[in-house]
Design an enzyme around this catalytic site. Structure first.
Site, PDB file in Angstrom:
ATOM      1  N   ASP A 102      50.638  42.654  75.990  1.00 30.81           N
ATOM      2  CA  ASP A 102      49.599  41.634  76.085  1.00 30.81           C
ATOM      3  C   ASP A 102      50.130  40.368  76.757  1.00 30.81           C
ATOM      4  OD1 ASP A 102      47.638  43.157  74.576  1.00 30.81           O
ATOM      5  OD2 ASP A 102      48.880  42.752  72.822  1.00 30.81           O
ATOM      6  N   ASP A 107      56.732  43.543  77.777  1.00 29.48           N
ATOM      7  CA  ASP A 107      55.729  43.220  76.773  1.00 29.48           C
ATOM      8  C   ASP A 107      54.387  43.713  77.309  1.00 29.48           C
ATOM      9  OD1 ASP A 107      54.594  41.839  74.470  1.00 29.48           O
ATOM     10  OD2 ASP A 107      53.844  40.394  75.933  1.00 29.48           O
ATOM     11  N   ASP A 156      56.200  37.178  78.120  1.00 29.44           N
ATOM     12  CA  ASP A 156      55.410  35.978  78.408  1.00 29.44           C
ATOM     13  C   ASP A 156      55.499  34.903  77.332  1.00 29.44           C
ATOM     14  OD1 ASP A 156      53.808  37.697  76.615  1.00 29.44           O
ATOM     15  OD2 ASP A 156      52.251  36.201  76.910  1.00 29.44           O
TER      16      ASP A 156
END
Length: 237
Positions: free
Chosen positions: A16, A14, A176
């Protein structure tokens, strides 16, 4: 382990909250738009939890947090204003998390193919990666506009692996937040989750296979996942 022990493996990341701490610029754009609309800016500690599902969702959550009508946030005109402002400020304060470059280089030296699988639009993702000199590490960047279904669909991850010529059965997701964990589960891929990213719910409730507190721990987490993979394969032999 041999230097090329990750040959044949794809590691998806991922963007961001996983590779890059992009909250300063995303929240900056959000808050400038909120103020222009006569609304209070979102506090930084709240705004960071709103990142993860793309710019439109960020706008909607931001307006909701400000007590405004969410429908105002869904206009195409406001979305275009967001994109114009964010593009102009995309790397003002955003930085790669500590240890990202060194970890990516070691994984590549060991033979892993590295891919970005993000809900940020592909052109914006590539612009950010370019500005931070990270693009060179990745064979493919798969934003939602380059796949048939975005995270939390497992199709996003499988198609991102295919873009890099990899095998989804030998792929690991590093993220995240819930879209990452759910997409990995849907794609039947192991998932490493960071505890320093952007999630509105506790990361330890998302069902990741391994939690890490620093990006430098990615390599060790992957080693553990691979060890389990080869043990299971040996038991089936």
């Amino acid at each position: 382990m041999s230097l090329r022990d990750l040959d044949g493996w794809t590691v998806l990341f991922d963007l961001d909250g996983t590779l890059v701490d992009s909250a300063p610029d995303l929240v900056g754009t959000l808050n400038r738009l909120l103020v222009e609309e006569g609304l209070p800016p979102a506090p930084p500690e709240v705004a960071r939890t709103l990142i993860g599902s793309g710019a439109r969702a960020l706008l909607a959550h931001g307006f909701e947090a400000a007590g405004a009508d969410v429908e105002r946030a869904r206009s195409d005109a406001l979305f275009e204003r967001f994109l114009v402002d964010y593009t102009a400020h995309i790397a003002d304060g955003s930085r790669a998390f500590e240890g990202v470059v060194e970890t990516l280089e070691r994984l590549a030296e060991r033979g892993a193919v590295l891919v970005v699988a993000t809900n940020k639009r592909s052109d914006l993702s590539e612009l950010l990666l370019d500005r931070l000199d990270l693009r060179r590490h990745f064979l493919a960047v798969a934003g939602p506009d380059r796949v048939s279904a975005r995270k939390p669909s497992g199709a996003h991850l499988k198609e991102a692996v295919a873009m890099a010529g990899g095998d989804p059965a030998r792929a690991i997701m590093v993220g995240d937040a819930a879209p990452d964990a759910e997409a990995a589960r849907d794609a039947d891929m192991p998932c490493v989750l960071t505890t320093f990213g952007y999630t509105p719910v506790p990361v330890d409730t998302l069902g990741g296979d391994v939690l890490i507190d620093a990006f430098e721990d990615v390599e060790e987490a992957i080693d553990g996942i691979l060890a389990e993979f080869y043990v299971r394969r040996a038991l089936k032999a």
